[in-house]
Design a protein around this motif. Structure first.
Motif, PDB file in Angstrom:
ATOM      1  N   SER A  11      11.090   1.818  12.275  1.00  0.00           N
ATOM      2  CA  SER A  11      11.625   2.483  13.457  1.00  0.00           C
ATOM      3  C   SER A  11      11.686   1.537  14.657  1.00  0.00           C
ATOM      4  O   SER A  11      12.640   1.571  15.440  1.00  0.00           O
ATOM      5  CB  SER A  11      10.761   3.702  13.793  1.00  0.00           C
ATOM      6  N   SER A  12      10.667   0.666  14.785  1.00  0.00           N
ATOM      7  CA  SER A  12      10.573  -0.214  15.953  1.00  0.00           C
ATOM      8  C   SER A  12      11.019  -1.642  15.679  1.00  0.00           C
ATOM      9  O   SER A  12      11.176  -2.436  16.610  1.00  0.00           O
ATOM     10  CB  SER A  12       9.126  -0.234  16.448  1.00  0.00           C
ATOM     11  N   GLY A  13      11.218  -1.987  14.391  1.00  0.00           N
ATOM     12  CA  GLY A  13      11.552  -3.374  14.057  1.00  0.00           C
ATOM     13  C   GLY A  13      10.360  -4.299  14.187  1.00  0.00           C
ATOM     14  O   GLY A  13      10.497  -5.472  14.521  1.00  0.00           O
ATOM     15  N   PRO A  17      16.698   2.609  11.047  1.00  0.00           N
ATOM     16  CA  PRO A  17      16.365   4.032  11.241  1.00  0.00           C
ATOM     17  C   PRO A  17      16.381   4.843   9.950  1.00  0.00           C
ATOM     18  O   PRO A  17      15.542   5.729   9.759  1.00  0.00           O
ATOM     19  CB  PRO A  17      17.450   4.514  12.216  1.00  0.00           C
ATOM     20  N   ALA A  18      17.334   4.533   9.044  1.00  0.00           N
ATOM     21  CA  ALA A  18      17.405   5.300   7.793  1.00  0.00           C
ATOM     22  C   ALA A  18      16.190   5.027   6.918  1.00  0.00           C
ATOM     23  O   ALA A  18      15.632   5.942   6.283  1.00  0.00           O
ATOM     24  CB  ALA A  18      18.689   4.956   7.044  1.00  0.00           C
ATOM     25  N   GLU A  19      15.751   3.762   6.874  1.00  0.00           N
ATOM     26  CA  GLU A  19      14.565   3.413   6.084  1.00  0.00           C
ATOM     27  C   GLU A  19      13.307   4.008   6.720  1.00  0.00           C
ATOM     28  O   GLU A  19      12.391   4.459   6.020  1.00  0.00           O
ATOM     29  CB  GLU A  19      14.440   1.887   5.975  1.00  0.00           C
ATOM     30  N   ALA A  20      13.279   4.041   8.048  1.00  0.00           N
ATOM     31  CA  ALA A  20      12.165   4.688   8.744  1.00  0.00           C
ATOM     32  C   ALA A  20      12.083   6.160   8.354  1.00  0.00           C
ATOM     33  O   ALA A  20      11.008   6.685   8.042  1.00  0.00           O
ATOM     34  CB  ALA A  20      12.329   4.551  10.252  1.00  0.00           C
ATOM     35  N   ALA A  21      13.234   6.824   8.353  1.00  0.00           N
ATOM     36  CA  ALA A  21      13.264   8.245   7.985  1.00  0.00           C
ATOM     37  C   ALA A  21      12.793   8.449   6.551  1.00  0.00           C
ATOM     38  O   ALA A  21      12.082   9.425   6.250  1.00  0.00           O
ATOM     39  CB  ALA A  21      14.676   8.797   8.163  1.00  0.00           C
ATOM     40  N   ARG A  22      13.163   7.519   5.658  1.00  0.00           N
ATOM     41  CA  ARG A  22      12.762   7.645   4.251  1.00  0.00           C
ATOM     42  C   ARG A  22      11.243   7.587   4.108  1.00  0.00           C
ATOM     43  O   ARG A  22      10.641   8.388   3.379  1.00  0.00           O
ATOM     44  CB  ARG A  22      13.413   6.532   3.428  1.00  0.00           C
ATOM     45  N   TRP A  23      10.611   6.656   4.825  1.00  0.00           N
ATOM     46  CA  TRP A  23       9.152   6.535   4.722  1.00  0.00           C
ATOM     47  C   TRP A  23       8.440   7.674   5.446  1.00  0.00           C
ATOM     48  O   TRP A  23       7.397   8.146   5.001  1.00  0.00           O
ATOM     49  CB  TRP A  23       8.685   5.181   5.250  1.00  0.00           C
ATOM     50  N   PHE A  24       9.008   8.119   6.572  1.00  0.00           N
ATOM     51  CA  PHE A  24       8.424   9.291   7.233  1.00  0.00           C
ATOM     52  C   PHE A  24       8.436  10.483   6.281  1.00  0.00           C
ATOM     53  O   PHE A  24       7.465  11.234   6.194  1.00  0.00           O
ATOM     54  CB  PHE A  24       9.197   9.641   8.509  1.00  0.00           C
ATOM     55  N   ARG A  25       9.556  10.646   5.553  1.00  0.00           N
ATOM     56  CA  ARG A  25       9.651  11.773   4.625  1.00  0.00           C
ATOM     57  C   ARG A  25       8.608  11.665   3.518  1.00  0.00           C
ATOM     58  O   ARG A  25       7.969  12.658   3.147  1.00  0.00           O
ATOM     59  CB  ARG A  25      11.052  11.862   4.025  1.00  0.00           C
ATOM     60  N   LYS A  26       8.427  10.478   2.954  1.00  0.00           N
ATOM     61  CA  LYS A  26       7.448  10.294   1.882  1.00  0.00           C
ATOM     62  C   LYS A  26       6.044  10.676   2.364  1.00  0.00           C
ATOM     63  O   LYS A  26       5.301  11.364   1.666  1.00  0.00           O
ATOM     64  CB  LYS A  26       7.465   8.845   1.391  1.00  0.00           C
ATOM     65  N   VAL A  78       2.762   4.157   8.605  1.00  0.00           N
ATOM     66  CA  VAL A  78       2.849   2.916   9.379  1.00  0.00           C
ATOM     67  C   VAL A  78       4.131   2.163   9.028  1.00  0.00           C
ATOM     68  O   VAL A  78       4.790   1.577   9.897  1.00  0.00           O
ATOM     69  CB  VAL A  78       1.606   2.038   9.141  1.00  0.00           C
ATOM     70  N   MET A  79       4.509   2.176   7.751  1.00  0.00           N
ATOM     71  CA  MET A  79       5.745   1.503   7.339  1.00  0.00           C
ATOM     72  C   MET A  79       6.943   2.126   8.048  1.00  0.00           C
ATOM     73  O   MET A  79       7.868   1.421   8.471  1.00  0.00           O
ATOM     74  CB  MET A  79       5.899   1.618   5.822  1.00  0.00           C
ATOM     75  N   ALA A  82       0.834  -1.208   0.000  1.00  0.00           N
ATOM     76  CA  ALA A  82       0.000   0.000   0.000  1.00  0.00           C
ATOM     77  C   ALA A  82       0.866   1.254   0.000  1.00  0.00           C
ATOM     78  O   ALA A  82       0.548   2.251  -0.658  1.00  0.00           O
ATOM     79  CB  ALA A  82      -0.929  -0.004   1.215  1.00  0.00           C
ATOM     80  N   ALA A  83       1.982   1.204   0.718  1.00  0.00           N
ATOM     81  CA  ALA A  83       2.882   2.360   0.773  1.00  0.00           C
ATOM     82  C   ALA A  83       3.492   2.636  -0.594  1.00  0.00           C
ATOM     83  O   ALA A  83       3.633   3.788  -1.007  1.00  0.00           O
ATOM     84  CB  ALA A  83       3.977   2.109   1.807  1.00  0.00           C
TER      85      ALA A  83
END
Length: 572
Positions: A351-353, A360-369, A345-346, A334-335
């Motif tokens: 971020s939490s595993g 953390p870097a992938e979490a930041a990427r999805w937060f940015r999107k 949510v992704m 969906a993302a």
């Protein structure tokens, strides 16, 4: 994956969201709702309380800081006389103009209307047309209608605007009745057949459908729905679900969503699943049936269906075994389709595993999107990542940028975070006025940590005039919301009689509430109250229990009594 339509849905935050994200789209092919001059509503629940500073003070502060949304709201306050502001058309236009000059599209419309009406400024049709034109080019769907009206009534020079007829056509194509009438008028001047304006029904002053027009639209929709048109069936379901042109009737909504779903409409499949999951329009919630429809929608690539199916796998509902990894894969699908909630949510999962390897870097990427799509919680989380240097390089300016964007959308945690950044003065230059302003904003929007901190600042006179009574009021609001630190502070206020009448029983009550949440200072405090019998019956065994929980030894009674007096004298 090919999708069967991307439509805005209701936001569901968190890694374990409720599977109730609703698909929405236009009713049939006739979207009739305009937005000009409608009052915006805030997403959060406002704290209603009497105090020396109200929402007008907060909004004025943020408007002066140059925040466009605050400038727009202040313009609305002066336009209506609401929110503690006096009715003042000139001030209203001044703030609307300030917001418009920073690109706020709704503010463009209000400035244009002010010039059109001569309300707060001298009437100037050409200036009104200029602002409407700017709003139209920025994408406001009502602006072409207003421009078209002005051109048709010779209130503005149509020949000077090469895009004049195109603006009217855009609005007409979007289904605005008034725009269709204006387009017909323009074509009549070119020799085409002129339509009777009565054909376009019951319109309000902004070209929106009135009750009679809405009933006619829905009647047309139902005729098409009965003839088997799936798009009309979906629209009929929404009409019944929202009470548009017909009395609200969830049973009828379920009926028409089901009819459209059986014809392969994936948004209808998802929405039918939502209603079955919630038990709306059916005798009782049916999670297994909801699961079936979510699966059907997901198979066709519906982002909301994928998002809801992921939530079912995560929670293990509908007869499924809980499967965080499967939920993560569905959320990722969906993302990748651009669904903002799924992207958020992704990010939480990375971020939490949770269901994926922590990154953390992938979490930041999805937060940015998600943040770039306007998701307020994602904007907050991204701001915090920049503040902490988690997954991104620490950057105070980036933290401020994203937290401001989130705060403008009433994310109370964002305004609180900004207050702390401006107060601490490490990542950003220390600014006491901004710190107080953002803290007040967050507190008035009901965020307990902000209410408690504001109470502490009022008690100390930090950045504000010292006011113990007002401080106690904020402590109480946060304490009633269950914040242990605020409960402790309220207990101390009663114990010392600061800002409120001295009352040992009330002090003990609030200390106990915080102690029961594991707050060590309150555990010690209620232990002392039991030890000496202040506000409670003396009970050494209970005192011992609380001291043990606090990890402290039982003090000498005489020392405690002496300390009582010292503390009371200090606090008072």
């Amino acid at each position: 994956m090919e999708t069967c339509g991307s439509r805005e849905g209701k936001h569901q935050a968190g890694s374990s969201v409720a599977p109730t994200t609703f698909d929405r789209r236009q009713i049939g092919k006739r979207e009739e709702a305009g937005t000009m001059a409608r009052k915006r509503t805030r997403s959060g629940k406002r704290r209603k309380r009497k105090g020396k500073r109200g929402p007008d003070a907060r909004t004025l502060f943020l408007a002066k800081q140059g925040i466009p949304e605050a400038q727009f709201r202040l313009g609305e306050m002066y336009m209506t006389g609401d929110g503690g502001a006096r009715y003042d058309p000139e001030e209203s236009v001044r703030w609307f103009r300030a917001a418009a000059e920073q690109g706020h599209i709704e503010a463009h419309m209000h400035v244009a209307q002010a010039y059109f009406d001569g309300d707060g400024v001298e009437q100037d049709f050409e200036e009104a047309a200029r602002w409407y034109r700017a709003a139209a080019k920025a994408g406001h769907m009502d602006a072409p209608v207003h421009l078209g009206m002005m051109y048709a009534n010779l209130e503005a020079d149509m020949d000077a605007d090469p895009d004049a007829e195109r603006f009217v056509e855009i609005a007409a194509d979007a289904g605005y009745p008034s725009a269709r009438y204006l387009l017909a008028a323009l074509r009549d001047e070119e020799g085409d057949e002129f339509d009777d304006p009565e054909e376009f029904g019951d319109l309000d002053e902004f070209g929106d459908p009135g009750p009679e027009e809405m009933r006619e639209i829905t009647e047309d929709l139902l005729r098409e729905a009965w003839s088997g048109d799936a798009d009309a069936q979906f629209g009929a379901a929404l009409a019944y679900h929202q009470g548009l042109g017909v009395p609200r009737d969830d049973e009828e909504a379920v009926r028409w969503f089901r009819a459209a779903a059986k014809q392969g409409d994936c948004a209808a499949m998802n929405n039918l699943g939502v209603m079955l999951y919630r038990g709306e329009g059916v005798p009782a919630p049916d999670h297994e049936a909801a699961l079936g429809w979510y699966r059907a929608a997901a198979r066709q690539g519906d982002p909301a269906g994928l998002h809801n199916l992921a939530a079912m796998h995560y929670s293990g509902e509908g007869g499924l075994e809980r499967d965080p990894a499967k939920a993560a894969q569905l959320t990722l699908n969906a993302a990748r389709l651009g669904y903002p909630d799924a992207r958020f949510v992704m990010a939480i999962k990375y971020s939490s595993g949770d269901g994926v390897e922590q990154d953390p870097a992938e979490a930041a990427r999805w937060f940015r999107k998600a943040a770039e799509q306007g998701h307020p919680e994602a904007q907050y989380e991204l701001g915090i990542l920049y503040a902490e240097g988690d997954g991104v390089e620490q950057d105070g300016m980036e933290a401020e940028k994203w937290l401001l964007r989130s705060a403008e959308q009433d994310e109370v945690m964002a305004s609180y975070a900004l207050a702390r950044l401006y107060d601490e003065g490490e990542l950003l230059p220390r600014d006491e006025a901004k710190a107080v302003g953002f803290l007040l904003w967050s507190a008035e929007d009901g965020w307990p940590p902000a209410m408690n901190r504001l109470g502490s600042w009022l008690l100390q006179g930090k950045g504000v005039e010292k006011d113990p009574e007002e401080a106690v009021g904020w402590f109480r609001l946060a304490a009633e919301d269950g914040l242990a630190l605020a409960q402790h502070n309220l207990g101390r206020s009663y114990f010392a009689g600061v800002g409120i009448g001295q009352d040992d029983e009330e002090a003990a009550k609030w200390y106990r509430r915080a102690a029961e949440q594991g707050f060590a200072p309150s555990q010690s405090a209620i232990g002392v109250m039991y030890l000496v019998g202040r506000g409670v019956e003396r009970d050494e065994s209970r005192a011992l229990k609380w001291f043990e929980k606090a990890g402290e030894e039982v003090p000498d009674v005489d020392e405690v009594l002496a300390a009582f007096e010292r503390v009371r004298n200090l606090l008072s």
